[in-house]
Design a protein around this motif. Structure first.
Motif, PDB file in Angstrom:
ATOM      1  N   ILE A  93      24.241 114.893  92.059  1.00 24.58           N
ATOM      2  CA  ILE A  93      23.020 115.698  91.941  1.00 24.58           C
ATOM      3  C   ILE A  93      21.807 114.781  91.800  1.00 24.58           C
ATOM      4  N   PRO A  94      20.813 114.899  92.694  1.00 20.18           N
ATOM      5  CA  PRO A  94      19.598 114.096  92.584  1.00 20.18           C
ATOM      6  C   PRO A  94      18.794 114.470  91.329  1.00 20.18           C
ATOM      7  N   VAL A  95      18.141 113.465  90.745  1.00 17.56           N
ATOM      8  CA  VAL A  95      17.354 113.656  89.527  1.00 17.56           C
ATOM      9  C   VAL A  95      15.913 113.246  89.786  1.00 17.56           C
ATOM     10  N   GLN A  96      14.971 114.100  89.371  1.00 18.90           N
ATOM     11  CA  GLN A  96      13.546 113.804  89.516  1.00 18.90           C
ATOM     12  C   GLN A  96      12.804 114.111  88.222  1.00 18.90           C
ATOM     13  N   MET A  97      13.275 113.485  87.152  1.00 19.29           N
ATOM     14  CA  MET A  97      12.623 113.588  85.852  1.00 19.29           C
ATOM     15  C   MET A  97      11.376 112.699  85.837  1.00 19.29           C
ATOM     16  N   PHE A  98      10.505 112.913  84.856  1.00 17.43           N
ATOM     17  CA  PHE A  98       9.451 111.927  84.623  1.00 17.43           C
ATOM     18  C   PHE A  98      10.141 110.667  84.126  1.00 17.43           C
ATOM     19  N   PRO A  99       9.908 109.495  84.752  1.00 20.11           N
ATOM     20  CA  PRO A  99      10.691 108.304  84.422  1.00 20.11           C
ATOM     21  C   PRO A  99      10.316 107.694  83.075  1.00 20.11           C
ATOM     22  N   ILE A 100      11.346 107.484  82.252  1.00 25.10           N
ATOM     23  CA  ILE A 100      11.146 106.927  80.911  1.00 25.10           C
ATOM     24  C   ILE A 100      12.128 105.794  80.643  1.00 25.10           C
ATOM     25  N   ALA A 101      13.402 106.026  80.929  1.00 21.64           N
ATOM     26  CA  ALA A 101      14.460 105.079  80.593  1.00 21.64           C
ATOM     27  C   ALA A 101      14.860 104.236  81.803  1.00 21.64           C
ATOM     28  N   THR A 102      15.659 103.189  81.532  1.00 21.52           N
ATOM     29  CA  THR A 102      16.120 102.283  82.582  1.00 21.52           C
ATOM     30  C   THR A 102      16.784 103.035  83.726  1.00 21.52           C
ATOM     31  N   GLN A 103      17.608 104.030  83.404  1.00 21.12           N
ATOM     32  CA  GLN A 103      18.329 104.775  84.447  1.00 21.12           C
ATOM     33  C   GLN A 103      17.366 105.517  85.368  1.00 21.12           C
ATOM     34  N   ASP A 104      16.265 106.021  84.818  1.00 26.76           N
ATOM     35  CA  ASP A 104      15.271 106.707  85.647  1.00 26.76           C
ATOM     36  C   ASP A 104      14.676 105.755  86.683  1.00 26.76           C
ATOM     37  N   TYR A 105      14.538 104.488  86.301  1.00 26.44           N
ATOM     38  CA  TYR A 105      13.908 103.487  87.161  1.00 26.44           C
ATOM     39  C   TYR A 105      14.865 102.849  88.157  1.00 26.44           C
ATOM     40  N   THR A 106      16.172 102.946  87.899  1.00 24.44           N
ATOM     41  CA  THR A 106      17.114 102.150  88.698  1.00 24.44           C
ATOM     42  C   THR A 106      18.280 102.914  89.323  1.00 24.44           C
ATOM     43  N   ALA A 107      18.642 104.082  88.823  1.00 26.90           N
ATOM     44  CA  ALA A 107      19.856 104.765  89.282  1.00 26.90           C
ATOM     45  C   ALA A 107      19.743 105.188  90.746  1.00 26.90           C
ATOM     46  N   ALA A 108      20.878 105.173  91.418  1.00 27.87           N
ATOM     47  CA  ALA A 108      20.907 105.518  92.841  1.00 27.87           C
ATOM     48  C   ALA A 108      20.523 106.964  93.094  1.00 27.87           C
ATOM     49  N   ASN A 109      20.748 107.851  92.112  1.00 26.19           N
ATOM     50  CA  ASN A 109      20.439 109.271  92.282  1.00 26.19           C
ATOM     51  C   ASN A 109      19.117 109.672  91.644  1.00 26.19           C
ATOM     52  N   SER A 110      18.312 108.691  91.198  1.00 27.90           N
ATOM     53  CA  SER A 110      17.029 108.972  90.556  1.00 27.90           C
ATOM     54  C   SER A 110      15.893 108.765  91.556  1.00 27.90           C
ATOM     55  N   PHE A 111      15.084 109.795  91.749  1.00 28.28           N
ATOM     56  CA  PHE A 111      13.973 109.732  92.701  1.00 28.28           C
ATOM     57  C   PHE A 111      12.703 110.312  92.061  1.00 28.28           C
ATOM     58  N   PRO A 112      12.201 109.695  90.990  1.00 29.39           N
ATOM     59  CA  PRO A 112      11.015 110.241  90.305  1.00 29.39           C
ATOM     60  C   PRO A 112       9.789 110.163  91.198  1.00 29.39           C
ATOM     61  N   LEU A 113       8.988 111.208  91.192  1.00 28.93           N
ATOM     62  CA  LEU A 113       7.810 111.237  92.052  1.00 28.93           C
ATOM     63  C   LEU A 113       6.596 110.599  91.399  1.00 28.93           C
ATOM     64  N   ALA A 114       6.764 110.080  90.176  1.00 27.88           N
ATOM     65  CA  ALA A 114       5.719 109.314  89.505  1.00 27.88           C
ATOM     66  C   ALA A 114       6.329 107.999  89.041  1.00 27.88           C
ATOM     67  N   GLY A 115       5.475 107.034  88.727  1.00 21.95           N
ATOM     68  CA  GLY A 115       5.964 105.712  88.345  1.00 21.95           C
ATOM     69  C   GLY A 115       6.169 105.509  86.861  1.00 21.95           C
ATOM     70  N   GLY A 116       5.660 106.448  86.019  1.00 23.17           N
ATOM     71  CA  GLY A 116       5.801 106.270  84.578  1.00 23.17           C
ATOM     72  C   GLY A 116       5.156 104.972  84.111  1.00 23.17           C
ATOM     73  N   SER A 117       5.711 104.370  83.067  1.00 22.42           N
ATOM     74  CA  SER A 117       5.119 103.148  82.511  1.00 22.42           C
ATOM     75  C   SER A 117       5.180 101.986  83.505  1.00 22.42           C
ATOM     76  N   ALA A 118       6.135 102.026  84.446  1.00 22.66           N
ATOM     77  CA  ALA A 118       6.233 100.963  85.445  1.00 22.66           C
ATOM     78  C   ALA A 118       4.988 100.898  86.314  1.00 22.66           C
ATOM     79  N   ALA A 119       4.286 102.022  86.453  1.00 23.70           N
ATOM     80  CA  ALA A 119       3.039 102.061  87.217  1.00 23.70           C
ATOM     81  C   ALA A 119       1.817 102.067  86.316  1.00 23.70           C
ATOM     82  N   SER A 120       1.898 102.801  85.218  1.00 20.46           N
ATOM     83  CA  SER A 120       0.729 103.024  84.372  1.00 20.46           C
ATOM     84  C   SER A 120       0.116 101.740  83.826  1.00 20.46           C
ATOM     85  N   TYR A 121       0.922 100.912  83.199  1.00 22.54           N
ATOM     86  CA  TYR A 121       0.363  99.732  82.526  1.00 22.54           C
ATOM     87  C   TYR A 121      -0.130  98.666  83.496  1.00 22.54           C
ATOM     88  N   PRO A 122       0.657  98.303  84.530  1.00 22.71           N
ATOM     89  CA  PRO A 122       0.105  97.345  85.495  1.00 22.71           C
ATOM     90  C   PRO A 122      -1.159  97.859  86.184  1.00 22.71           C
TER      91      PRO A 122
END
Length: 369
Positions: A93-122
């Motif tokens: 099952i594909p997941v599109q949560m707001f990204p917070i944890a490592t799995q949100d950023y890296t899992a094969a089934n994770s496709f968040p439509l926002a970057g979360g902290s990975a985008a916000s701070y840089p």
């Protein structure tokens, strides 16, 4: 057509901006069912679950979604990444949560439509540095994510010949006065702020009272929320000209046709305007997949074809840039949309600072990635 919705609806992590994500997700389902003839003729059903701000609750929700055989899962839950994403990966099952944890950023089934902290701070660091603001202060509630954010910010400012001061607030403290004093003593060129709620409102008011220009305070997109944040700050002059990064279009930019659809749907199917980033993001996930299914043919849209599309091609994002794993930052392979908008809050409106979308990893601005 089943959409899984996982939210922190109770417990210490529950917040108004999380509730808004859910409200907007359900508004998108109502809009599709009542105005677009359903999902290729099928009615959209939202399967909701409260993760209760606990690891056990997140795991329970993941198992509920797997048992319900939902088509994809969206929502906002701090514990869902390590506890829920692996369960749904096994279930395909594909997941599109707001990204917070490592799995949100890296899992094969994770496709968040926002970057979360990975985008916000840089994004915030690069924007301020490009303006010549190299002396920064970072404030947030002290936590593991806040410490990680500080580690993201430090090398960016150091490479530019600048510095960032740690002004984190202990989670147990309700008093922001010492933090305000520390910030003013540092005489920063920019304040990178991730405080929200009562503490965030007190910070803006306190810094303004001490004579700091609000345009020097650079907030996260979560703060872009007219009802639940801006309305709480007094005086309103403490917000005038304050800057934010957004991971979607401005919810006030009704010249954008996607935003116009969103605002009308929120008016027709909810009791809130939805002038917030997280409400628009919640609506965006459902509509992005609706448009993806429409483009490939609704009969061809399955969990498998959805995951393949996000894994191998560029997917236009509703009221956003585009998702492409080829554009993901090296350390965050699931963040296929690292783009942000820069906005300011002025005259009661959320207005664009510049046109186009900026890649948070490179600082490069494009019209429509």
């Amino acid at each position: 057509m089943k959409i899984g919705l996982v939210l922190e609806e109770s417990g210490p992590y529950q917040a108004a901006y999380i509730t808004q994500w859910g409200t907007a997700t359900k508004a998108a389902a109502d809009y599709i069912n009542k105005e677009r003839g359903g999902f290729g003729g099928r009615q959209v059903e939202v399967v909701e679950c409260d993760s209760e701000s606990t690891t056990a609750g997140a795991l329970t929700c993941a198992n509920k979604m797997a048992a319900a055989k939902v088509d994809f899962v969206t929502g906002y839950s701090l514990n869902f990444g390590p506890n829920g994403v692996p369960v749904l990966e096994k279930a395909g099952i594909p997941v599109q949560m707001f990204p917070i944890a490592t799995q949100d950023y890296t899992a094969a089934n994770s496709f968040p439509l926002a970057g979360g902290s990975a985008a916000s701070y840089p994004a915030r660091a690069l924007y301020s540095i490009n303006k010549g603001e190299k002396v920064a202060v970072f404030t947030a509630v002290d936590s593991v994510p806040a410490q990680l954010a500080l580690k993201q910010l430090e090398p960016i400012y150091q490479q530019a010949g600048g510095s960032v001061l740690n002004a984190l607030i202990p989670a147990s403290s309700a008093d922001v006065a010492p933090t305000i004093a520390k910030i003013m003593q540092a005489k920063p060129e920019v304040v990178i702020n991730s405080l929200s709620g009562v503490k965030g409102a007190a910070l803006y008011a306190g810094l303004f009272a001490q004579g700091l220009d609000p345009s020097k305070v650079f907030g996260s997109g979560t703060l872009v929320d007219v009802d639940n944040f801006y309305a709480k700050v007094q005086p309103q002059a403490a917000l005038e000209g304050s800057i934010y990064e957004l991971e979607c279009a401005s919810p006030d930019d009704v010249t954008n046709p996607d935003v116009a659809v969103y605002r009308k749907a929120m008016k027709d199917y909810t009791s809130i305007e939805g002038r917030s980033q997280n409400a628009l993001l919640g609506f965006s996930v459902v509509m992005t997949n609706f448009k993806l299914a429409e483009s490939m043919g609704f009969a061809n849209f399955t969990k498998e074809s959805m995951a393949k599309a996000y894994s191998t091609q560029t997917v236009p994002v509703f009221a956003g840039a585009s998702y492409s794993r080829a554009a993901a930052p090296k350390d965050y392979p699931a963040i296929g949309n690292p783009y942000v908008k820069y906005v300011r809050y002025a005259g009661g409106k959320i207005e664009n600072v510049q046109e186009g979308w900026t890649n948070s990893a490179t600082g490069k601005t494009e019209d429509k990635p």
